[in-house]
Design a protein around this motif. Sequence first.
Motif, short mmCIF file in Angstrom:
data_model
loop_
_atom_site.label_atom_id
_atom_site.label_comp_id
_atom_site.label_asym_id
_atom_site.label_seq_id
_atom_site.Cartn_x
_atom_site.Cartn_y
_atom_site.Cartn_z
N SER A 1 0.84 -1.20 0.00
CA SER A 1 0.00 0.00 0.00
C SER A 1 0.88 1.26 0.00
O SER A 1 2.04 1.22 0.40
CB SER A 1 -0.97 -0.01 1.19
OG SER A 1 -0.32 -0.33 2.38
N ARG A 2 0.30 2.35 -0.47
CA ARG A 2 1.05 3.60 -0.58
C ARG A 2 1.38 4.15 0.80
O ARG A 2 0.66 3.90 1.76
CB ARG A 2 0.24 4.63 -1.36
CG ARG A 2 0.08 4.21 -2.82
CD ARG A 2 -0.59 5.27 -3.64
NE ARG A 2 0.24 6.48 -3.63
CZ ARG A 2 -0.23 7.69 -3.87
NH1 ARG A 2 -1.50 7.88 -4.12
NH2 ARG A 2 0.57 8.73 -3.86
N THR A 3 2.45 4.92 0.87
CA THR A 3 2.85 5.52 2.13
C THR A 3 3.11 7.01 1.92
O THR A 3 3.40 7.45 0.80
CB THR A 3 4.09 4.81 2.71
OG1 THR A 3 4.30 5.25 4.04
CG2 THR A 3 5.34 5.06 1.88
N ALA A 4 3.00 7.77 3.00
CA ALA A 4 3.25 9.21 2.94
C ALA A 4 4.74 9.46 2.69
O ALA A 4 5.60 8.66 3.09
CB ALA A 4 2.83 9.86 4.25
N PRO A 5 5.07 10.56 2.04
CA PRO A 5 6.48 10.85 1.72
C PRO A 5 7.42 10.83 2.92
O PRO A 5 8.55 10.38 2.80
CB PRO A 5 6.42 12.25 1.10
CG PRO A 5 5.02 12.40 0.60
CD PRO A 5 4.16 11.58 1.51
N GLN A 6 6.95 11.29 4.09
CA GLN A 6 7.81 11.31 5.28
C GLN A 6 8.24 9.91 5.70
O GLN A 6 9.23 9.74 6.40
CB GLN A 6 7.11 11.95 6.50
CG GLN A 6 6.50 13.28 6.28
CD GLN A 6 5.03 13.19 5.88
OE1 GLN A 6 4.70 12.63 4.84
NE2 GLN A 6 4.15 13.77 6.67
N PHE A 7 7.47 8.91 5.31
CA PHE A 7 7.73 7.54 5.73
C PHE A 7 8.64 6.79 4.75
O PHE A 7 9.03 5.67 5.02
CB PHE A 7 6.41 6.77 5.88
CG PHE A 7 5.65 7.13 7.12
CD1 PHE A 7 5.75 6.36 8.26
CD2 PHE A 7 4.83 8.24 7.15
CE1 PHE A 7 5.05 6.68 9.41
CE2 PHE A 7 4.12 8.58 8.29
CZ PHE A 7 4.23 7.80 9.42
N ILE A 8 8.94 7.40 3.63
CA ILE A 8 9.80 6.74 2.64
C ILE A 8 11.25 6.89 3.07
O ILE A 8 11.77 7.98 3.23
CB ILE A 8 9.57 7.32 1.23
CG1 ILE A 8 8.14 7.02 0.78
CG2 ILE A 8 10.60 6.74 0.24
CD1 ILE A 8 7.72 7.71 -0.49
N ILE A 9 11.90 5.76 3.26
CA ILE A 9 13.32 5.72 3.65
C ILE A 9 14.07 5.20 2.44
O ILE A 9 14.01 4.01 2.12
CB ILE A 9 13.55 4.79 4.88
CG1 ILE A 9 12.59 5.13 6.03
CG2 ILE A 9 15.01 4.81 5.30
CD1 ILE A 9 12.76 6.50 6.64
N SER A 10 14.77 6.09 1.76
CA SER A 10 15.43 5.69 0.52
C SER A 10 16.92 5.39 0.71
O SER A 10 17.52 4.70 -0.11
CB SER A 10 15.24 6.76 -0.55
OG SER A 10 15.68 8.01 -0.07
N ASP A 11 17.51 5.91 1.78
CA ASP A 11 18.92 5.63 2.03
C ASP A 11 19.05 4.39 2.92
O ASP A 11 18.09 3.99 3.57
CB ASP A 11 19.61 6.84 2.69
CG ASP A 11 18.96 7.25 4.00
OD1 ASP A 11 17.71 7.15 4.12
OD2 ASP A 11 19.68 7.68 4.92
N GLU A 12 20.21 3.79 2.91
CA GLU A 12 20.43 2.60 3.74
C GLU A 12 20.66 3.06 5.17
O GLU A 12 21.24 4.11 5.42
CB GLU A 12 21.61 1.78 3.22
CG GLU A 12 21.66 0.37 3.78
CD GLU A 12 20.34 -0.38 3.71
OE1 GLU A 12 19.89 -0.89 4.76
OE2 GLU A 12 19.73 -0.47 2.63
N ARG A 13 20.20 2.28 6.12
CA ARG A 13 20.31 2.60 7.54
C ARG A 13 21.08 1.52 8.27
O ARG A 13 21.19 0.39 7.80
CB ARG A 13 18.92 2.75 8.17
CG ARG A 13 18.07 3.84 7.54
CD ARG A 13 18.68 5.22 7.77
NE ARG A 13 17.91 6.27 7.15
CZ ARG A 13 17.00 7.00 7.77
NH1 ARG A 13 16.72 6.78 9.04
NH2 ARG A 13 16.35 7.95 7.11
N GLU A 14 21.57 1.87 9.45
CA GLU A 14 22.32 0.93 10.28
C GLU A 14 21.33 0.09 11.10
O GLU A 14 20.56 0.62 11.91
CB GLU A 14 23.25 1.70 11.22
CG GLU A 14 24.14 0.81 12.05
CD GLU A 14 24.99 1.61 13.02
OE1 GLU A 14 25.22 1.08 14.13
OE2 GLU A 14 25.40 2.74 12.69
#
Length: 150
Positions: free
Chosen positions: A81-94
């Motif tokens: 399902s679609r998500t709000a832009p603030q919730f999109i994590i495009s970079d890799e995280r630790e």
Amino acid sequence: MKNIFTKEVVDEIVKRINNLSPNTQANWGKMSVSQMLAHCCVTYEMVYTDKHPKPNAFVKMMLKMFVKKTVVSDKTYSKNSRTAPQFIISDEREFEKEKKRLIDFINKTQKLGEKYFDGKESHSFGKLTITEWNNSFYKHLDHHLTQFKV
């Protein structure tokens, strides 16, 4: 819907999170497990920090009219399902850092308790009931932990 404000449910959720590893693969979607953990933290960042700007009155009204019911109801989210832009994590995280942040947020929420959230203003939807807060917290976590097979 299970009650995220109870210690038993929090312990169950934390156990599921602890069953993840940096290599856990998703059943669906594009996020890595580290991105998913960071994504789940956004909900709590909106409650406990000023990191995310609040929507203006018009956007908030639109969110209340068209998104709120999906987020706070007891109906589960569908896959992809679609998500709000603030919730999109495009970079890799630790992985370990995001895992700790999420568990800390969940524990903080449980310790504050449902009375703290009764009628509390949400970032995007106005004042929410205890049930609405619970549904939004629990079903989002459950959705993504299921996505990653835990």
